[in-house]
Design an enzyme around this catalytic site. Structure first.
Site, PDB file in Angstrom:
ATOM      1  N   SER A 134       1.024  -1.256   0.053  1.00  0.00           N
ATOM      2  CA  SER A 134      -0.029   0.053  -0.163  1.00  0.00           C
ATOM      3  C   SER A 134       0.751   1.164  -0.054  1.00  0.00           C
ATOM      4  CB  SER A 134      -1.154  -0.075   1.117  1.00  0.00           C
ATOM      5  OG  SER A 134      -1.556   1.004   1.223  1.00  0.00           O
ATOM      6  N   TYR A 148      -4.659   7.894  -6.749  1.00  0.00           N
ATOM      7  CA  TYR A 148      -3.580   7.147  -6.290  1.00  0.00           C
ATOM      8  C   TYR A 148      -4.033   6.794  -4.705  1.00  0.00           C
ATOM      9  CZ  TYR A 148       0.703   5.069  -4.259  1.00  0.00           C
ATOM     10  OH  TYR A 148       1.960   4.287  -3.942  1.00  0.00           O
ATOM     11  N   LYS A 152      -5.187   2.740  -2.948  1.00  0.00           N
ATOM     12  CA  LYS A 152      -4.359   2.398  -1.831  1.00  0.00           C
ATOM     13  C   LYS A 152      -5.440   2.181  -0.611  1.00  0.00           C
ATOM     14  CE  LYS A 152      -0.224   1.896  -3.850  1.00  0.00           C
ATOM     15  NZ  LYS A 152       0.259   0.567  -4.290  1.00  0.00           N
TER      16      LYS A 152
END
Ligand SMILES: NC(=O)c1ccc[n+]([C@@H]2O[C@H](COP(=O)([O-])OP(=O)(O)OC[C@H]3O[C@@H](n4cnc5c(N)ncnc54)[C@H](OP(=O)(O)O)[C@@H]3O)[C@@H](O)[C@H]2O)c1
Length: 279
Positions: A134, A148, A152
């Site tokens: 992650s 992004y 994650k």
């Protein structure tokens, strides 16, 4: 340390490459995968314990073939490292639907697909360890992280839930949340920025892009040391569900925990005011 079979995605560069190198040096068998296996061979050479395979995580037939080839060569998979990924670091309103989908295809759906292919192998063995890479962006967010960080965050929720589903089969799941690590992550070969622009965001967009470009290949975090941490975690009997990599990652985690707690406490009465009773 008992020797293990590792299956690593995104092993051509950065964290994945250093991890493959370290695992081989420690005497493990390594299926190192990337979009061009020749890049892995160029970086690591040939090695008895190394199986370099083509695997784009967005290609389901390559996933199946890579898992089958690993089983055929090594007879199982002890440790899966879902590492392949990239950062789309443009602002949300300057991103396109294609940018969103591409970011999720690699960082989330690719990770799901590889995990889905490897879990039956681990279940049959009644043991295994899945590492999902992650980021600090998996527990916090900021301007430029809308795409992004949301990928994650997805990886984190997936991992916590999966850990509970597979623990009965002797399979561990560990989320690894790095801070800034010195890899190609912010290099033009990897990072993506917005290709469309919105006037209102021009100044912020330029500032953030400059911030990231200035830091490319300057990051404090050492991928070689992170690789050693992976090896240590994989050797533990009861590995953690989440591991923060780097002091910056610890600081960001602390700030996030404090802010969650502060808002939780400030609004606790309003939160409880919603309570009814179970029907
Ligand atoms: N470096 C950091 O500061 C940092 C911080 C937090 C989290 N992370 C995470 O760490 C992981 C590794 O990143 P890194 O820092 O090592 O970056 P990197 O140096 O840019 O390496 C990225 C790796 O992912 C591979 N990859 C990208 N898309 C792929 C796909 N569709 N299929 C298969 N492989 C693919 C790349 O392969 P190609 O060579 O084929 O492009 C490369 O091997 C990522 O998940 C990233 O989000 C990095």
């Amino acid at each position: 340390m008992t020797s293990q079979t590792w299956f690593i995605t995104g092993a051509s560069r950065g964290i994945g490459l250093e991890l493959a190198r370290a695992a081989l040096a420690a005497g493990h068998r390594v299926a190192a995968t990337s979009r061009r296996h020749a890049d892995i061979v160029a970086a690591l050479g040939t090695h008895e314990g190394l199986l370099a395979l083509d695997l784009d995580v967005t290609d389901s037939s390559q996933i199946a073939a890579a898992v089958a080839a690993t089983q055929a060569r090594f007879g199982g998979i002890d440790v899966l490292v879902n590492n392949a990924g990239y950062g789309y670091l443009g602002l949300f309103e300057e991103s396109t639907e294609d940018d969103v989908r591409a970011q999720f295809e690699t960082n989330v759906f690719g990770l799901f697909a590889v995990t889905r292919a490897v879990l039956p192998v681990m279940r049959a063995q009644r043991r295994g360890h899945v590492f999902n890479v992650s980021s600090v962006g998996g527990i916090s967010g900021a301007a430029s992280g809308s795409l992004y960080c949301s990928t994650k965050f997805a990886v984190e929720g997936f991992s916590i839930s999966l850990a509970d589903e597979v623990k009965g089969f002797g399979i561990h799941v560990t989320i690894v949340g790095p801070g800034y690590i010195r890899t190609d992550f912010l290099d033009a070969r990897s990072v993506r920025f917005a290709t469309t622009s919105v006037d209102d965001y021009a100044a912020l967009s330029a500032e953030l892009r400059g911030f990231f470009e200035d830091r490319s290949h300057q990051q404090a975090g050492d991928p070689v040391r992170l690789a050693e941490a992976f090896l240590q975690l994989a050797a533990e009997k009861a590995p953690p569900l989440r591991f923060s990599a780097g002091s910056d990652a610890l600081e960001i985690l602390d700030t996030r925990l404090a802010s969650l707690k502060q808002e939780r406490d400030a609004y606790a009465d309003l939160s409880r005011s919603v309570d009814g009773s179970w029907a």
